[in-house]
Design a protein around this motif. Structure first.
Motif, PDB file in Angstrom:
ATOM      1  N   PRO A 113      17.448  38.971  -4.268  1.00 49.53           N
ATOM      2  CA  PRO A 113      17.212  38.476  -2.905  1.00 49.53           C
ATOM      3  C   PRO A 113      18.525  38.207  -2.177  1.00 49.53           C
ATOM      4  O   PRO A 113      19.559  37.985  -2.832  1.00 49.53           O
ATOM      5  N   PRO A 114      18.515  38.201  -0.848  1.00 47.95           N
ATOM      6  CA  PRO A 114      19.769  38.013  -0.114  1.00 47.95           C
ATOM      7  C   PRO A 114      20.416  36.655  -0.357  1.00 47.95           C
ATOM      8  O   PRO A 114      21.632  36.527  -0.233  1.00 47.95           O
ATOM      9  N   ALA A 115      19.605  35.661  -0.710  1.00 42.78           N
ATOM     10  CA  ALA A 115      20.165  34.338  -0.990  1.00 42.78           C
ATOM     11  C   ALA A 115      19.357  33.694  -2.106  1.00 42.78           C
ATOM     12  O   ALA A 115      18.146  33.507  -1.991  1.00 42.78           O
ATOM     13  N   ALA A 119      24.097  27.546  -1.678  1.00 41.39           N
ATOM     14  CA  ALA A 119      25.499  27.904  -1.929  1.00 41.39           C
ATOM     15  C   ALA A 119      25.689  29.420  -1.874  1.00 41.39           C
ATOM     16  O   ALA A 119      26.674  29.912  -1.316  1.00 41.39           O
ATOM     17  N   HIS A 120      24.723  30.132  -2.452  1.00 39.71           N
ATOM     18  CA  HIS A 120      24.824  31.591  -2.432  1.00 39.71           C
ATOM     19  C   HIS A 120      24.680  32.125  -1.017  1.00 39.71           C
ATOM     20  O   HIS A 120      25.358  33.086  -0.624  1.00 39.71           O
ATOM     21  N   ALA A 121      23.816  31.504  -0.211  1.00 40.57           N
ATOM     22  CA  ALA A 121      23.651  31.919   1.190  1.00 40.57           C
ATOM     23  C   ALA A 121      24.946  31.725   1.972  1.00 40.57           C
ATOM     24  O   ALA A 121      25.357  32.583   2.758  1.00 40.57           O
ATOM     25  N   LEU A 122      25.601  30.586   1.745  1.00 38.44           N
ATOM     26  CA  LEU A 122      26.877  30.334   2.430  1.00 38.44           C
ATOM     27  C   LEU A 122      27.933  31.347   2.003  1.00 38.44           C
ATOM     28  O   LEU A 122      28.740  31.803   2.817  1.00 38.44           O
ATOM     29  N   GLU A 123      27.920  31.703   0.715  1.00 36.89           N
ATOM     30  CA  GLU A 123      28.873  32.698   0.247  1.00 36.89           C
ATOM     31  C   GLU A 123      28.623  34.044   0.902  1.00 36.89           C
ATOM     32  O   GLU A 123      29.570  34.740   1.308  1.00 36.89           O
ATOM     33  N   ARG A 124      27.344  34.426   1.051  1.00 40.34           N
ATOM     34  CA  ARG A 124      27.023  35.703   1.688  1.00 40.34           C
ATOM     35  C   ARG A 124      27.447  35.711   3.160  1.00 40.34           C
ATOM     36  O   ARG A 124      27.934  36.716   3.675  1.00 40.34           O
ATOM     37  N   ILE A 125      27.253  34.577   3.835  1.00 38.81           N
ATOM     38  CA  ILE A 125      27.683  34.479   5.237  1.00 38.81           C
ATOM     39  C   ILE A 125      29.197  34.621   5.349  1.00 38.81           C
ATOM     40  O   ILE A 125      29.717  35.306   6.238  1.00 38.81           O
ATOM     41  N   HIS A 173      36.922  32.769   0.583  1.00 37.93           N
ATOM     42  CA  HIS A 173      36.587  33.759  -0.434  1.00 37.93           C
ATOM     43  C   HIS A 173      37.597  33.721  -1.590  1.00 37.93           C
ATOM     44  O   HIS A 173      37.210  33.777  -2.767  1.00 37.93           O
ATOM     45  N   ALA A 174      38.876  33.613  -1.255  1.00 37.78           N
ATOM     46  CA  ALA A 174      39.908  33.581  -2.297  1.00 37.78           C
ATOM     47  C   ALA A 174      39.768  32.341  -3.180  1.00 37.78           C
ATOM     48  O   ALA A 174      39.918  32.410  -4.400  1.00 37.78           O
ATOM     49  N   ALA A 175      39.460  31.196  -2.548  1.00 32.06           N
ATOM     50  CA  ALA A 175      39.296  29.968  -3.323  1.00 32.06           C
ATOM     51  C   ALA A 175      38.117  30.073  -4.291  1.00 32.06           C
ATOM     52  O   ALA A 175      38.173  29.557  -5.419  1.00 32.06           O
ATOM     53  N   LEU A 176      37.053  30.753  -3.851  1.00 29.18           N
ATOM     54  CA  LEU A 176      35.870  30.879  -4.695  1.00 29.18           C
ATOM     55  C   LEU A 176      36.056  31.916  -5.801  1.00 29.18           C
ATOM     56  O   LEU A 176      35.553  31.749  -6.920  1.00 29.18           O
ATOM     57  N   LYS A 177      36.785  32.987  -5.494  1.00 32.31           N
ATOM     58  CA  LYS A 177      36.807  34.140  -6.392  1.00 32.31           C
ATOM     59  C   LYS A 177      38.085  34.297  -7.214  1.00 32.31           C
ATOM     60  O   LYS A 177      38.106  35.067  -8.178  1.00 32.31           O
ATOM     61  N   LEU A 178      39.162  33.594  -6.842  1.00 27.69           N
ATOM     62  CA  LEU A 178      40.424  33.796  -7.561  1.00 27.69           C
ATOM     63  C   LEU A 178      40.317  33.483  -9.054  1.00 27.69           C
ATOM     64  O   LEU A 178      40.804  34.268  -9.882  1.00 27.69           O
TER      65      LEU A 178
END
Length: 408
Positions: A113-115, A119-125, A173-178
């Motif tokens: 699903p898209p969200a 938290a996942h919805a905010l990441e997708r946005i 994005h960098a803070a979440l994924k680094l």
């Protein structure tokens, strides 16, 4: 089980190249490269002395985003040539890396699903802002480099707001994924995760080959644009750089021109010796000077390049003219002060530009009358133009009609 023919199915994406480690390599390169792009972009903003608004900086409603950095220095004289050359060349060099990174994660754009949570919805946005912002910034940047203004509105305004939106999403994005990217880079075993196809196709190229292809494309972009910022034989390699390559002619005026007299709407009759007068205004009043009278004042020379926001620059040219600080003294300013410069031009941006007192004070800052031993050509700003070390080219106003000295 999902229909394998739909993009939302993991089995739809069959490339064996995709994987967390493959994506992480491009992500780390972009982390370093885009951070440097943002810093050099801020330096470009500072070079316009945006506190001299609304003359130099006409970006509306920028609020706290338009914070003023510092008075742009005049030393070294090639400073803007360096910072903007790095900004534009690096941006072009990163295009293959950006496209490879987007290709590597495209399955996630269609994931269902898209969200899965808030938290996942905010990441997708944030990803929408990141991908959209990256494409917008790189596209408008390339169009500006190619002097192809097909987008609506001012490039400066669009690129300014776009940079802040994009970089804010990039930081999130960098803070979440680094941390994940670092872990993926350290993995020695087979890759796992949602980017790995459950039914991979037969490989046509190895991952090492894919890295080589992207790296080679970036190297090609660098090799065909970087020469615009150098003198000598390297300039001949800038085949993808309008105005940045070999000198367009010979003789004293045979160097790059960004805006011709015809484009700017200059009437030759206004620039003739009988008609043209420079109006200089300051504390003690107004002085009007013909070109002949300017030539009768103490003249000085300086070897300076012109560097433009599109990333191209000229080699050093020998300019001769009257120091700006001497013209300020002529109208009662014993100490150098700010100056507002107004041009005869009718078309294009920056018909008015301002310089800070530290720029006026520099002995190499001239109202230039000659270049390379000959009078300026009309396209190079005859009868007089501004030349200031390290200033963006657009602030080195051509066809000067009026100088107003005083605090701005």
């Amino acid at each position: 089980m999902r229909d394998q023919r739909l993009p939302s199915s993991p089995g739809f994406w069959r490339s064996p190249l995709r994987g967390p480690r493959f994506t992480a390599v491009f992500g780390v390169v972009l982390l370093v490269g885009i951070t440097l792009l943002f810093v050099t972009g801020l330096l470009s903003y500072a070079a316009y002395n945006p506190d001299l608004s609304p003359v130099n900086d006409q970006t509306p409603d920028k609020g706290i985003l338009g914070f003023y950095l510092f008075s742009w220095p005049t030393d070294p004289p090639w400073l803007y040539r360096l910072t903007q050359g790095v900004h534009v060349t690096l941006g072009l060099t990163l295009i293959p890396v950006l496209l490879a990174k987007l290709w590597s994660v495209v399955p996630r754009l269609f994931a269902l699903p898209p969200a899965r949570s808030v938290a996942h919805a905010l990441e997708r946005i944030s990803l929408i802002l990141l991908v959209g912002g990256a494409l917008f910034q790189f596209t408008t940047g390339v169009l500006n480099v190619q002097v192809d203004y097909v987008f609506p509105g001012s490039f400066y305004t669009l690129h300014f707001y776009g940079a802040w939106v994009f970089f804010a999403a990039f930081v999130v994005h960098a803070a979440l994924k680094l941390p994940t990217a670092v872990r993926n880079l350290r993995r020695l075993r087979a890759e796992e995760g949602d980017l790995v196809s459950p039914r991979p196709a037969e490989p046509t190229v190895t991952r090492r080959g894919a890295f080589g292809l992207v790296g080679g494309a970036s190297l090609l972009m660098f090799a065909t644009t970087a020469g615009r910022s150098f003198d000598g034989p390297l300039r001949e390699t800038a085949v993808l750089a309008p105005r940045g390559g070999p000198q367009p002619g010979s003789g004293p005026g045979g160097f790059q021109i960004n805006k011709t007299a015809a484009y700017a709407g200059i009437d030759r009759r206004e620039t003739g010796d009988e008609a043209w007068r420079l109006v200089v205004t300051g504390r003690s009043g107004v002085v009007r000077l013909s070109r002949g009278e300017l030539l009768g004042l103490p003249l000085h020379s300086a070897a300076l390049p012109i560097a433009c926001v599109e990333g191209w620059s000229t080699s050093d040219q020998w300019w001769r003219g009257v120091r700006l600080r001497d013209l300020a003294a002529l109208v009662g300013h014993d100490e150098p002060t700010d100056v507002l410069v107004e041009s005869l031009q009718r078309h294009g941006a920056f018909r008015r530009a301002a310089m800070r007192a530290n720029q006026v004070a520099d002995p190499r800052s001239l109202l230039a009358l000659d270049v390379n031993g000959e009078p300026l050509t009309l396209d190079h700003g005859y009868p007089a133009r501004i030349i200031v070390p390290a200033a963006p080219g657009v602030l080195n106003t051509k066809w000067v009609a009026r100088l107003t000295f005083g605090d701005l």
